[in-house]
Design a protein around this motif. Structure first.
Motif, PDB file in Angstrom:
ATOM      1  N   LEU A  87      16.973 -64.780 -18.119  1.00 53.19           N
ATOM      2  CA  LEU A  87      16.946 -64.152 -19.636  1.00 53.19           C
ATOM      3  C   LEU A  87      18.140 -65.180 -20.385  1.00 53.19           C
ATOM      4  N   TYR A  88      18.136 -65.452 -21.549  1.00 50.67           N
ATOM      5  CA  TYR A  88      18.896 -65.898 -22.565  1.00 50.67           C
ATOM      6  C   TYR A  88      19.307 -64.944 -23.602  1.00 50.67           C
ATOM      7  N   PRO A  89      20.475 -65.073 -24.239  1.00 49.75           N
ATOM      8  CA  PRO A  89      20.729 -64.047 -25.274  1.00 49.75           C
ATOM      9  C   PRO A  89      19.656 -64.529 -26.320  1.00 49.75           C
ATOM     10  N   THR A  90      19.117 -63.341 -27.221  1.00 50.53           N
ATOM     11  CA  THR A  90      18.150 -63.294 -27.995  1.00 50.53           C
ATOM     12  C   THR A  90      18.636 -62.764 -29.429  1.00 50.53           C
ATOM     13  N   VAL A  91      18.075 -63.523 -30.372  1.00 48.04           N
ATOM     14  CA  VAL A  91      18.050 -63.046 -31.641  1.00 48.04           C
ATOM     15  C   VAL A  91      16.572 -63.259 -32.339  1.00 48.04           C
ATOM     16  N   THR A  92      16.095 -62.485 -33.372  1.00 47.51           N
ATOM     17  CA  THR A  92      15.046 -62.451 -34.081  1.00 47.51           C
ATOM     18  C   THR A  92      15.178 -63.650 -35.158  1.00 47.51           C
ATOM     19  N   VAL A  93      13.909 -64.263 -35.668  1.00 50.66           N
ATOM     20  CA  VAL A  93      13.979 -65.113 -36.432  1.00 50.66           C
ATOM     21  C   VAL A  93      14.810 -64.699 -37.943  1.00 50.66           C
ATOM     22  N   ARG A  94      14.580 -63.705 -38.172  1.00 49.56           N
ATOM     23  CA  ARG A  94      14.990 -63.036 -39.548  1.00 49.56           C
ATOM     24  C   ARG A  94      16.747 -63.080 -39.282  1.00 49.56           C
ATOM     25  N   GLN A  95      17.276 -62.717 -38.266  1.00 47.18           N
ATOM     26  CA  GLN A  95      18.499 -62.642 -38.051  1.00 47.18           C
ATOM     27  C   GLN A  95      19.196 -64.062 -38.062  1.00 47.18           C
ATOM     28  N   ILE A  96      18.581 -65.020 -37.476  1.00 48.57           N
ATOM     29  CA  ILE A  96      19.163 -66.227 -37.583  1.00 48.57           C
ATOM     30  C   ILE A  96      18.959 -66.811 -39.164  1.00 48.57           C
ATOM     31  N   MET A  97      17.915 -66.502 -39.617  1.00 53.44           N
ATOM     32  CA  MET A  97      17.858 -67.115 -41.286  1.00 53.44           C
ATOM     33  C   MET A  97      18.704 -66.507 -42.059  1.00 53.44           C
ATOM     34  N   TRP A  98      19.050 -65.505 -41.798  1.00 48.00           N
ATOM     35  CA  TRP A  98      20.033 -64.636 -42.801  1.00 48.00           C
ATOM     36  C   TRP A  98      21.374 -65.108 -42.184  1.00 48.00           C
ATOM     37  N   ALA A  99      21.583 -65.414 -41.124  1.00 50.78           N
ATOM     38  CA  ALA A  99      22.933 -65.934 -40.741  1.00 50.78           C
ATOM     39  C   ALA A  99      23.161 -67.407 -41.220  1.00 50.78           C
ATOM     40  N   LEU A 100      22.261 -68.169 -41.290  1.00 47.24           N
ATOM     41  CA  LEU A 100      22.114 -69.554 -41.781  1.00 47.24           C
ATOM     42  C   LEU A 100      22.052 -69.675 -43.243  1.00 47.24           C
TER      43      LEU A 100
END
Length: 119
Positions: A87-100
């Motif tokens: 397993l790798y660290p995981t984020v949702t697509v919304r989390q990454i879009m908001w962060a970027l």
């Protein structure tokens, strides 16, 4: 007025790959890898027939825009990690879009969110 990220008419998906694993939340994700570190990104899906949702890989038309974003490497360095028990660290697509600071994809009524940073 809100603006949302729209699917482009023509796209390529050169970055990220579908990764199959046995995570408690999802079975497949989009994995971005740089050297020995990886970051799994998931997106929620809905089945209208069974009225159920599940988490899986990101739409292929989003992967290149995420990876080629100027702030992606900085975000990746903060959140990515090595593979532990498959397993790798995981984020949702919304989390990454908001962060970027990207325009988010349109939110649907059936979507759920994680109340913690780590998934």
């Amino acid at each position: 007025m809100r603006y949302h990220y729209k699917k482009p008419g023509i796209y390529l998906s050169m970055y990220g790959r579908i990764y199959i694993c046995e995570h408690p939340v999802y079975n497949s994700c989009t994995l971005f890898e740089i050297r020995d570190k990886g970051l799994a990104v998931i997106q929620q899906r809905f089945d209208a027939d069974t009225k159920s949702t599940w988490w899986g890989e990101v739409d292929p038309w989003l992967t290149d825009d995420l990876y080629l974003h100027p702030q992606f490497k900085e975000y990746f360095d903060k959140r990515a990690g090595t593979c532990t028990d498959g397993l790798y660290p995981t984020v949702t697509v919304r989390q990454i879009m908001w962060a970027l600071k990207m325009k988010p994809i349109k939110r649907e009524r059936w979507e759920t969110v994680f109340d913690r940073r780590d998934i």
